[in-house]
Design an enzyme around this catalytic site. Sequence first.
Site, PDB file in Angstrom:
ATOM      1  N   LYS A 173       0.819  -1.212   0.000  1.00  0.00           N
ATOM      2  CA  LYS A 173       0.000   0.000   0.000  1.00  0.00           C
ATOM      3  C   LYS A 173       0.862   1.276   0.000  1.00  0.00           C
ATOM      4  CE  LYS A 173      -3.935  -2.299   2.250  1.00  0.00           C
ATOM      5  NZ  LYS A 173      -4.941  -2.225   3.349  1.00  0.00           N
ATOM      6  N   TYR A 209     -12.386  -1.797  -3.500  1.00  0.00           N
ATOM      7  CA  TYR A 209     -12.901  -1.945  -2.137  1.00  0.00           C
ATOM      8  C   TYR A 209     -14.418  -1.759  -2.079  1.00  0.00           C
ATOM      9  CZ  TYR A 209      -8.292  -2.290   0.105  1.00  0.00           C
ATOM     10  OH  TYR A 209      -7.063  -2.717   0.531  1.00  0.00           O
ATOM     11  N   ASN A 252      -1.947   0.319   6.777  1.00  0.00           N
ATOM     12  CA  ASN A 252      -1.465  -0.967   7.276  1.00  0.00           C
ATOM     13  C   ASN A 252      -0.606  -1.759   6.288  1.00  0.00           C
ATOM     14  OD1 ASN A 252      -3.533  -1.775   5.644  1.00  0.00           O
ATOM     15  ND2 ASN A 252      -4.666  -2.896   7.209  1.00  0.00           N
ATOM     16  N   HIS A 272      -2.059  -5.463   1.582  1.00  0.00           N
ATOM     17  CA  HIS A 272      -3.347  -6.133   1.434  1.00  0.00           C
ATOM     18  C   HIS A 272      -3.082  -7.604   1.146  1.00  0.00           C
ATOM     19  CE1 HIS A 272      -7.238  -7.329  -0.198  1.00  0.00           C
ATOM     20  NE2 HIS A 272      -6.584  -7.845  -1.208  1.00  0.00           N
ATOM     21  N   GLU A 321      -9.564 -10.361  -7.522  1.00  0.00           N
ATOM     22  CA  GLU A 321      -8.616  -9.253  -7.337  1.00  0.00           C
ATOM     23  C   GLU A 321      -7.445  -9.343  -8.321  1.00  0.00           C
ATOM     24  OE1 GLU A 321      -9.785  -8.834  -2.610  1.00  0.00           O
ATOM     25  OE2 GLU A 321      -7.791  -9.545  -3.152  1.00  0.00           O
TER      26      GLU A 321
HETATM   27  P1  ATP Z   1      -7.037  -5.888   3.368  1.00  0.00           P
HETATM   28  O1  ATP Z   1      -8.364  -6.205   2.712  1.00  0.00           O
HETATM   29  O2  ATP Z   1      -6.487  -4.525   2.986  1.00  0.00           O
HETATM   30  O3  ATP Z   1      -6.037  -6.996   3.229  1.00  0.00           O
HETATM   31  P2  ATP Z   1      -8.083  -6.768   5.855  1.00  0.00           P
HETATM   32  O4  ATP Z   1      -8.720  -7.874   5.057  1.00  0.00           O
HETATM   33  O5  ATP Z   1      -7.183  -7.168   6.956  1.00  0.00           O
HETATM   34  O6  ATP Z   1      -7.278  -5.774   4.942  1.00  0.00           O
HETATM   35  P3  ATP Z   1     -10.633  -5.427   5.793  1.00  0.00           P
HETATM   36  O7  ATP Z   1     -11.647  -5.609   6.856  1.00  0.00           O
HETATM   37  O8  ATP Z   1     -10.821  -6.099   4.479  1.00  0.00           O
HETATM   38  O9  ATP Z   1      -9.202  -5.819   6.426  1.00  0.00           O
HETATM   39  O10 ATP Z   1     -10.453  -3.859   5.563  1.00  0.00           O
HETATM   40  C1  ATP Z   1      -9.854  -3.372   4.372  1.00  0.00           C
HETATM   41  C2  ATP Z   1      -8.960  -2.223   4.693  1.00  0.00           C
HETATM   42  O11 ATP Z   1      -9.761  -1.135   5.140  1.00  0.00           O
HETATM   43  C3  ATP Z   1      -7.968  -2.456   5.818  1.00  0.00           C
HETATM   44  O12 ATP Z   1      -6.791  -3.085   5.422  1.00  0.00           O
HETATM   45  C4  ATP Z   1      -7.686  -1.045   6.262  1.00  0.00           C
HETATM   46  O13 ATP Z   1      -6.723  -0.431   5.402  1.00  0.00           O
HETATM   47  C5  ATP Z   1      -9.032  -0.367   6.082  1.00  0.00           C
HETATM   48  N1  ATP Z   1      -9.766  -0.360   7.344  1.00  0.00           N
HETATM   49  C6  ATP Z   1     -10.410  -1.389   7.927  1.00  0.00           C
HETATM   50  N2  ATP Z   1     -10.979  -1.034   9.080  1.00  0.00           N
HETATM   51  C7  ATP Z   1     -10.684   0.288   9.236  1.00  0.00           C
HETATM   52  C8  ATP Z   1     -10.990   1.261  10.228  1.00  0.00           C
HETATM   53  N3  ATP Z   1     -11.721   0.953  11.302  1.00  0.00           N
HETATM   54  N4  ATP Z   1     -10.513   2.510  10.039  1.00  0.00           N
HETATM   55  C9  ATP Z   1      -9.787   2.835   8.952  1.00  0.00           C
HETATM   56  N5  ATP Z   1      -9.463   1.962   7.975  1.00  0.00           N
HETATM   57  C10 ATP Z   1      -9.908   0.710   8.113  1.00  0.00           C
HETATM   58 MG    MG Z   2      -9.864  -7.548   3.331  1.00  0.00          MG
END
Ligand code: ATP
Ligand code: MG
Length: 138
Positions: A10, A50, A113, A116, A127
């Site tokens: 990211k 997303y 974070n 992904h 994806e």
């Molecule tokens: P990713 O899909 O990016 O691998 P993930 O599967 O661990 O992450 P998801 O629940 O799919 O988590 O959320 C997608 C992304 O949205 C997260 O990686 C993060 O960047 C963002 N995100 C999730 N929760 C929050 C939050 N509470 N506040 C801000 N950003 C968030």
């Molecule tokens: Mg995810």
Amino acid sequence: MSNRTFTMIKPDATGKGYTGAILDQIIKAGFTVKAMKWVRLTEEQAGLFYDIHRARPFFQELVDFMISGPIVAAILEKDNAVADFRELIGATNPANAAEGTIRKLYAANIGENAVHGSDSDENAIIEGDFFFSKLERF
Ligand code: ATP
Ligand code: MG
């Protein structure tokens, strides 16, 4: 069980110069790169990627973050790729991520974070197809 997953490094991580270290950790963990590109998403593309989170309160923050700089997108291969990669990157919130995981090492917070990782075999295919044509994967 599929043997492929999809990842993005990211904008926080590419911007801080962590791309090489993260790719090194991924490859040392046994993943093979089957496709890779360095791109900057448009707002529309980030929103589509997303789309599942469109109703969430953090959606616009997430889109703004994902278009704030370039990302590295890649298709990775390994036995049990989806689950093993989620283990390698650690919990969504780096505060909860296990020691030695990519998010523990390189992520700042739950939004920024670092990486992904696909959450299912089905989404890994969707994806990967979002980013790569047949000519761009091996
Ligand atoms: P990713 O899909 O990016 O691998 P993930 O599967 O661990 O992450 P998801 O629940 O799919 O988590 O959320 C997608 C992304 O949205 C997260 O990686 C993060 O960047 C963002 N995100 C999730 N929760 C929050 C939050 N509470 N506040 C801000 N950003 C968030
Ligand atoms: Mg995810």
